[in-house]
Enzyme design. Structure first.
Site, PDB file in Angstrom:
ATOM      1  CE  LYS A  76       0.792   1.138   4.571  1.00 45.61           C
ATOM      2  NZ  LYS A  76       1.630   2.247   5.022  1.00 45.61           N
TER       3      LYS A  76
ATOM      4  CG  ASP B 236      -0.580  -0.230   8.204  1.00 49.57           C
ATOM      5  OD1 ASP B 236      -1.290   0.719   8.579  1.00 49.57           O
ATOM      6  OD2 ASP B 236       0.626  -0.110   7.901  1.00 49.57           O
TER       7      ASP B 236
HETATM    8  O1  C5P Z   1      -0.113  -1.620  15.122  1.00 49.73           O
HETATM    9  P1  C5P Z   1       1.312  -1.779  14.743  1.00 49.73           P
HETATM   10  O2  C5P Z   1       1.978  -2.935  15.438  1.00 49.73           O
HETATM   11  O3  C5P Z   1       1.544  -1.792  13.274  1.00 49.73           O
HETATM   12  O4  C5P Z   1       2.041  -0.470  15.255  1.00 49.73           O
HETATM   13  C1  C5P Z   1       3.432  -0.400  15.421  1.00 49.73           C
HETATM   14  C2  C5P Z   1       3.742   0.771  16.349  1.00 49.73           C
HETATM   15  O5  C5P Z   1       3.432   2.009  15.705  1.00 49.73           O
HETATM   16  C3  C5P Z   1       2.933   0.783  17.615  1.00 49.73           C
HETATM   17  O6  C5P Z   1       3.595   0.076  18.635  1.00 49.73           O
HETATM   18  C4  C5P Z   1       2.837   2.257  17.960  1.00 49.73           C
HETATM   19  O7  C5P Z   1       4.024   2.663  18.602  1.00 49.73           O
HETATM   20  C5  C5P Z   1       2.833   2.913  16.595  1.00 49.73           C
HETATM   21  N1  C5P Z   1       1.468   3.262  16.115  1.00 49.73           N
HETATM   22  C6  C5P Z   1       0.789   4.311  16.717  1.00 49.73           C
HETATM   23  N2  C5P Z   1      -0.465   4.642  16.277  1.00 49.73           N
HETATM   24  C7  C5P Z   1      -1.036   3.965  15.255  1.00 49.73           C
HETATM   25  C8  C5P Z   1      -0.364   2.910  14.635  1.00 49.73           C
HETATM   26  C9  C5P Z   1       0.903   2.568  15.085  1.00 49.73           C
HETATM   27  O8  C5P Z   1       1.307   4.954  17.646  1.00 49.73           O
HETATM   28  N3  C5P Z   1      -2.267   4.313  14.842  1.00 49.73           N
END
Ligand code: C5P
Length: 284
Positions: free
Chosen positions: A12, A134
């Site tokens: 994406k 995502d």
């Molecule tokens: O959800 P995911 O594991 O992909 O997110 C990785 C990191 O990115 C999270 O631990 C967080 O620190 C940050 N993040 C965030 N807000 C979001 C998505 C991700 O702070 N909406």
């Protein structure tokens, strides 16, 4: 009964991305327009007596802690199945690049395994959100969507025309967590661009020029502070008249071209200044 399913897991691009406040759960509130592109991993899932995930080439994930393994365990937990499956992923999407490759693989595993286990009744969007922010977008299968919340609120947008993009890959990896961690209040400002772009998709008024005007990303500041090479590449491209924007938390950059010929022209110019540029379209 289906025993094996193969799916393409597209990358994406965040055509625009705004970060609002930090939430009580530590995540940030987002508003973004996502679109899939014609760069995909191939994910094959088959019934097996135990969990085995093979990723080729190896991406260096800790064994069992990759997003595909987590997807198998999440669906098993939600359905009462044994967390057992054979997953083979042929990687083409660069890792930790802001292109959502690992999340797309996880979404493909969820959908494939739900078919194999005949559990398509499970809310895979909600389950995807427990794996990564995502993942819900990819689970919907939408080619473009307005994404909000932590990443779990997905409003699919009308199919975009095939937009021509030039993707600039980077040898560096950026951890999403680090980029969000480096975000300051001063970095915020893309919310208006995100909403204008969503509205343009809804009225089917997306043009390359509009995309170039609205391709803003609040994570650009923190990503460039952590990885100054991103800013350097952007400045050198701008000197040659090419606007590069950041996707996700980076470090991948992209330019919006007018058409395929224009994309090839941009690729030539960007390669001449030492950047790894490739022509793509939004057809996922
Ligand atoms: O959800 P995911 O594991 O992909 O997110 C990785 C990191 O990115 C999270 O631990 C967080 O620190 C940050 N993040 C965030 N807000 C979001 C998505 C991700 O702070 N909406």
């Amino acid at each position: 009964m289906t025993r094996a399913v193969t799916r393409l897991a597209p990358a994406k691009i965040n055509l625009a991305l705004a970060v609002a406040g930090k939430r009580d759960d530590g995540y940030h509130e987002l508003r973004s327009v996502f679109a899939t592109i014609d760069l995909s991993d191939r994910v094959r899932v088959a019934s097996a007596p135990r969990l085995e995930v093979r990723i080729a080439p190896d991406v260096g994930a800790a064994r069992g802690d990759d997003l595909a393994s987590r997807a198998v365990r999440a669906l098993a937990g939600a359905t009462g199945h044994e967390p057992a499956a054979f997953v083979h992923i042929r990687k083409r999407i660069p890792v930790a690049a802001g292109l959502g490759g690992g999340s797309s693989d996880a979404a493909a595993v969820l959908r494939a395994l739900a078919t194999i286990w005949q559990r398509e009744d499970v809310d895979l969007v909600a389950l995807g959100a427990t794996i990564g922010s995502d993942v819900p977008f990819f689970v919907t299968g939408a080619r473009a969507a307005f994404v909000a919340g932590r990443g779990e609120r997905i409003d699919p947008l009308p199919e975009p025309p095939d937009l021509h993009l030039v993707i600039v890959r980077s040898p560096w990896r950026l951890a999403t967590e680090d980029v969000f961690g480096a975000l300051n209040d001063d970095d915020r400002g893309a919310a208006g661009a995100v909403d204008a772009l969503r509205d343009a998709f809804v009225r089917r008024g997306v043009t390359p020029q509009l995309l170039r005007d609205l391709a803003q990303n609040d994570l650009r500041g923190p990503a460039e502070r952590l990885c100054p090479a991103i800013a350097d590449a952007r400045v050198r491209a701008a000197e040659r008249g090419i606007a590069l924007s950041l996707t996700g938390s980076g470090p991948t950059l992209f330019a919006v071209a007018d058409d395929h010929r224009d994309a090839l022209r941009l690729v030539r110019i960007l390669r001449r200044i030492g950047l790894s540029a490739h022509a793509h379209t939004t057809a996922g």
